[in-house]
Design a protein around this motif. Structure first.
Motif, PDB file in Angstrom:
ATOM      1  N   GLU A 310       0.822  -1.206   0.000  1.00 53.20           N
ATOM      2  CA  GLU A 310       0.000   0.000   0.000  1.00 53.20           C
ATOM      3  C   GLU A 310       0.861   1.263   0.000  1.00 53.20           C
ATOM      4  OE1 GLU A 310      -2.933   0.061   3.095  1.00 53.20           O
ATOM      5  OE2 GLU A 310      -3.610   2.066   2.511  1.00 53.20           O
ATOM      6  N   TYR A 311       1.949   1.218   0.764  1.00 49.40           N
ATOM      7  CA  TYR A 311       2.813   2.388   0.849  1.00 49.40           C
ATOM      8  C   TYR A 311       3.371   2.760  -0.532  1.00 49.40           C
ATOM      9  CZ  TYR A 311       6.726   5.406   2.004  1.00 49.40           C
ATOM     10  OH  TYR A 311       7.588   6.458   2.047  1.00 49.40           O
ATOM     11  N   ASP A 312       3.923   1.760  -1.227  1.00 50.18           N
ATOM     12  CA  ASP A 312       4.493   2.017  -2.553  1.00 50.18           C
ATOM     13  C   ASP A 312       3.427   2.549  -3.514  1.00 50.18           C
ATOM     14  OD1 ASP A 312       6.847   1.105  -1.576  1.00 50.18           O
ATOM     15  OD2 ASP A 312       6.860  -0.805  -2.662  1.00 50.18           O
ATOM     16  N   PRO A 336       7.376  -4.658 -11.619  1.00 53.41           N
ATOM     17  CA  PRO A 336       6.802  -3.499 -10.910  1.00 53.41           C
ATOM     18  C   PRO A 336       7.630  -3.053  -9.713  1.00 53.41           C
ATOM     19  CG  PRO A 336       5.105  -5.126 -11.359  1.00 53.41           C
ATOM     20  CD  PRO A 336       6.391  -5.760 -11.751  1.00 53.41           C
ATOM     21  N   LYS A 337       8.045  -4.003  -8.871  1.00 55.75           N
ATOM     22  CA  LYS A 337       8.732  -3.620  -7.637  1.00 55.75           C
ATOM     23  C   LYS A 337      10.069  -2.937  -7.945  1.00 55.75           C
ATOM     24  CE  LYS A 337       9.530  -3.366  -3.248  1.00 55.75           C
ATOM     25  NZ  LYS A 337       8.953  -2.222  -2.534  1.00 55.75           N
ATOM     26  N   GLU A 338      10.781  -3.478  -8.934  1.00 62.97           N
ATOM     27  CA  GLU A 338      12.084  -2.901  -9.282  1.00 62.97           C
ATOM     28  C   GLU A 338      11.913  -1.475  -9.831  1.00 62.97           C
ATOM     29  OE1 GLU A 338      14.281  -5.432 -11.933  1.00 62.97           O
ATOM     30  OE2 GLU A 338      15.914  -3.973 -12.087  1.00 62.97           O
ATOM     31  N   ILE A 339      10.928  -1.303 -10.695  1.00 61.58           N
ATOM     32  CA  ILE A 339      10.664   0.032 -11.256  1.00 61.58           C
ATOM     33  C   ILE A 339      10.302   0.997 -10.129  1.00 61.58           C
ATOM     34  CG2 ILE A 339       9.103   1.359 -12.733  1.00 61.58           C
ATOM     35  CD1 ILE A 339       8.799  -1.144 -14.450  1.00 61.58           C
ATOM     36  N   MET A 344      11.026   5.672  -6.672  1.00 62.42           N
ATOM     37  CA  MET A 344      10.898   6.247  -5.342  1.00 62.42           C
ATOM     38  C   MET A 344      12.264   6.525  -4.717  1.00 62.42           C
ATOM     39  SD  MET A 344       7.712   3.920  -4.062  1.00 62.42           S
ATOM     40  CE  MET A 344       8.092   4.113  -2.336  1.00 62.42           C
ATOM     41  N   GLY A 345      13.309   5.911  -5.246  1.00 57.43           N
ATOM     42  CA  GLY A 345      14.647   6.087  -4.690  1.00 57.43           C
ATOM     43  C   GLY A 345      15.443   7.137  -5.442  1.00 57.43           C
ATOM     44  N   ASP A 346      16.407   6.671  -6.248  1.00 57.55           N
ATOM     45  CA  ASP A 346      17.344   7.598  -6.896  1.00 57.55           C
ATOM     46  C   ASP A 346      16.665   8.642  -7.787  1.00 57.55           C
ATOM     47  OD1 ASP A 346      18.892   4.943  -6.373  1.00 57.55           O
ATOM     48  OD2 ASP A 346      20.421   6.504  -6.604  1.00 57.55           O
ATOM     49  N   ILE A 347      15.610   8.215  -8.493  1.00 60.63           N
ATOM     50  CA  ILE A 347      14.969   9.151  -9.427  1.00 60.63           C
ATOM     51  C   ILE A 347      14.216  10.244  -8.662  1.00 60.63           C
ATOM     52  CG2 ILE A 347      13.243   9.358 -11.265  1.00 60.63           C
ATOM     53  CD1 ILE A 347      14.174   6.561 -12.210  1.00 60.63           C
ATOM     54  N   ALA A 348      13.462   9.846  -7.634  1.00 56.22           N
ATOM     55  CA  ALA A 348      12.738  10.843  -6.821  1.00 56.22           C
ATOM     56  C   ALA A 348      13.722  11.803  -6.146  1.00 56.22           C
ATOM     57  CB  ALA A 348      11.885  10.144  -5.774  1.00 56.22           C
ATOM     58  N   LYS A 349      14.845  11.244  -5.710  1.00 59.20           N
ATOM     59  CA  LYS A 349      15.835  12.065  -5.017  1.00 59.20           C
ATOM     60  C   LYS A 349      16.340  13.176  -5.956  1.00 59.20           C
ATOM     61  CE  LYS A 349      20.198  11.240  -3.085  1.00 59.20           C
ATOM     62  NZ  LYS A 349      21.208  10.181  -3.033  1.00 59.20           N
ATOM     63  N   TYR A 350      16.637  12.783  -7.189  1.00 59.89           N
ATOM     64  CA  TYR A 350      17.109  13.761  -8.160  1.00 59.89           C
ATOM     65  C   TYR A 350      16.020  14.808  -8.446  1.00 59.89           C
ATOM     66  CZ  TYR A 350      18.304  15.907 -12.585  1.00 59.89           C
ATOM     67  OH  TYR A 350      18.552  16.827 -13.550  1.00 59.89           O
ATOM     68  N   LEU A 351      14.792  14.342  -8.713  1.00 60.85           N
ATOM     69  CA  LEU A 351      13.692  15.253  -9.057  1.00 60.85           C
ATOM     70  C   LEU A 351      13.419  16.239  -7.917  1.00 60.85           C
ATOM     71  CD1 LEU A 351      11.220  12.717 -10.716  1.00 60.85           C
ATOM     72  CD2 LEU A 351      12.653  14.403 -11.889  1.00 60.85           C
ATOM     73  N   ILE A 388      25.011   6.694 -13.207  1.00 60.79           N
ATOM     74  CA  ILE A 388      24.712   7.462 -14.429  1.00 60.79           C
ATOM     75  C   ILE A 388      23.262   7.933 -14.517  1.00 60.79           C
ATOM     76  CG2 ILE A 388      26.543   6.412 -15.841  1.00 60.79           C
ATOM     77  CD1 ILE A 388      24.316   4.638 -17.073  1.00 60.79           C
ATOM     78  N   ILE A 389      22.462   7.601 -13.493  1.00 64.50           N
ATOM     79  CA  ILE A 389      21.023   7.911 -13.613  1.00 64.50           C
ATOM     80  C   ILE A 389      20.765   9.412 -13.773  1.00 64.50           C
ATOM     81  CG2 ILE A 389      20.536   7.920 -11.101  1.00 64.50           C
ATOM     82  CD1 ILE A 389      18.170   6.488 -13.699  1.00 64.50           C
TER      83      ILE A 389
END
Ligand code: ZN
Length: 479
Positions: A310-312, A336-339, A344-351, A388-389
């Motif tokens: 639910e959290y994800d 799904p979980k990997e995406i 929620m991790g590296d991509i959200a952090k950058y954004l 490189i993300i």
């Protein structure tokens, strides 16, 4: 004293139309003062308004998303009062026949009922300046005058400042989600007034309206303050005065603005310059079809269809663009979980660090899925992908090309890996000795050194395997 808090909200939302409600002036924020104006929105004598259909359609869309009933017949009314930010000295609004009635929005376990949703024009913006040359100045900017404003009025169903806060957060999310408004409170696109009273048994105290709260935090603070203030008055056996109050941000208290006016003070009457509004059923059907799946439903679907917790599912659905990006990626790479972890991790952090939404970057779901495929096929390591993300998001480049250009591909060549292993063993003779004497714990230290040497490009599985083989060989030779 056993007192119950009763709160109703009035929310004003600027609709994201191209032009204003009754004229062709642009509806945009941040232009130089008094540049988006014309005789109609300046209220010059003889100028005639014409209603903007787009605004009516956006209101219908909002009303449908909020489970309201659309009135097929409705009209505009004049609300008469004088204020310098309103050049006509009346505001065109809706009184007895609003465009939508009823409806509800759920918060936690509760349904908050809506009274009505109507359309009206926004006023200009006054800026009060302090003493300049011994005079007081007020500057008027009419760019906002005539911007379409949707007013959503709730029933007095809220019983605490926390509920009011939750309601606003949910409402903003839905309106943003369906694209009727940018809901930027800092630009005044979403504003909130609250009516608050306390009741003992069935005796309701006088209503106090708090106006112009311009952030959700202020709504919570002001309501909290006002509940305490009214409680103290009632506990002393005194009466709460019916009045309009405002929030003083510096002192963190509510202050009296004026004693409450009644509806009849506004001398409402039907707007003679505009015909009534007749809504065609086919417009409603067409709009219904265009309303995207709403957040609550989508969260549920993500949990069931993609097996997310639910959290994800909730975090992914904080914004529609992120949720869409997630599903777009799934079309090319089904994990799904990997995406989700990446988003929620590296991509959200950058954004977050750049204050950007994912659709404001050049990064595409297709390139993202390519990157994940490269990791999955062990052509690059997860660590390299993390490195490189940011560059991929910023440049929008194809990850395959970037990896080839930079020579970041994973090393799976036995000879190359063995060369690295030999080198590390040579450089760490003492550690090797310890290992051969039975201290097997140092194995992971050696793996770490090899990964370091190859800048994380060595295939970890192969390194483990080859190093183990090499060490066994040396052990035998020693015996
Ligand atoms: Zn205009």
């Amino acid at each position: 004293m056993n007192l119950r808090t009763i709160i109703g909200l009035e929310i004003h939302v600027e609709l994201a139309t191209k032009t204003k409600l009754f004229c062709g002036c642009l509806n945009i924020f941040g232009s130089p003062p008094n540049t988006n104006v014309c005789p109609v929105c300046l209220g010059l004598p003889g100028a005639l308004p014409a209603a903007n259909k787009q605004a009516v359609l956006l209101l219908i869309k909002s009303a449908l998303a909020l489970n309201s009933e659309i009135s097929l017949f409705s009209k505009f009314d004049r609300k008469n009062y004088f204020y310098p930010d309103m050049p006509k000295n009346y505001q065109i609004s809706q009184y007895d026949l609003p465009l939508a009635k009823g409806g509800y929005l759920a918060i936690k376990d509760k349904k908050v009922n809506l009274k009505r949703i109507h359309l009206e024009e926004d006023t200009g913006k006054s800026t009060h300046l302090g003493m300049i040359d011994k005079s007081l100045y007020t500057l008027e900017d009419y760019n906002r005058a005539g911007v379409p404003l949707m007013e959503i009025v709730t029933e007095p169903d809220l019983n605490s400042e926390e509920e009011a806060y939750d309601f606003l957060v949910n409402l903003r999310k839905i309106l943003e989600w369906i694209g009727v408004s940018d809901c930027k409170m800092e630009e005044g696109s979403l504003r909130c007034d609250a009516n608050i009273s306390l009741s003992k048994d069935l005796n309701l105290s006088n209503k106090v309206e708090i106006k112009n709260m311009n952030s959700f935090k202020i709504v919570e603070q002001a309501l909290n303050y006002e509940i305490k203030r009214q409680r103290e008055i009632l506990e002393k056996g005194e009466k709460v005065k019916q009045e309009t109050r405002g929030w003083d941000e510096k002192k963190e208290i509510t202050i009296v603005l004026r004693s409450k006016e009644e509806a009849h003070d506004y001398r409402y009457f039907t707007e003679p310059d505009l015909p009534p509004i007749k809504i065609l059923e086919e417009w409603i059907d067409e709009i219904k079809y265009k309303i995207p799946e709403l957040p609550q439903k989508r969260i549920q679907r993500f949990i069931e269809k993609y097996n997310l917790n639910e959290y994800d599912a909730k975090v992914l659905n904080n914004s529609k663009v992120m949720s869409d990006f997630f599903e777009d990626t799934l079309n090319h790479y089904f994990n799904p979980k990997e995406i989700c972890n990446w988003l929620m991790g590296d991509i959200a952090k950058y954004l977050n660090s750049k204050n950007l939404a994912i659709n404001q970057t050049k990064f595409t779901a297709f390139n993202f899925s390519k990157l994940l495929n490269l990791i999955n096929k062990e052509l690059i390591s997860g660590k390299i992908a993390k490195n490189i993300i940011e560059e991929l998001i910023e440049s929008g480049n194809d990850p395959e090309i970037l990896i080839n250009e930079k020579g970041l591909g994973q090393i799976t060549d036995y000879n190359e890996l063995l060369r690295a292993i030999f080198q590390i063993l040579e450089e760490n003779m003492q550690i090797l000795e310890e290992y051969l004497n039975g201290k097997e714990k140092v194995f992971s230290f050696l793996v770490g050194k090899i990964m370091q040497k190859t800048k994380g490009r060595a295939n970890p599985k192969l390194v483990n395997q080859l190093l183990k083989e090499e060490l066994e060989k040396r052990k035998k030779n020693e015996n």
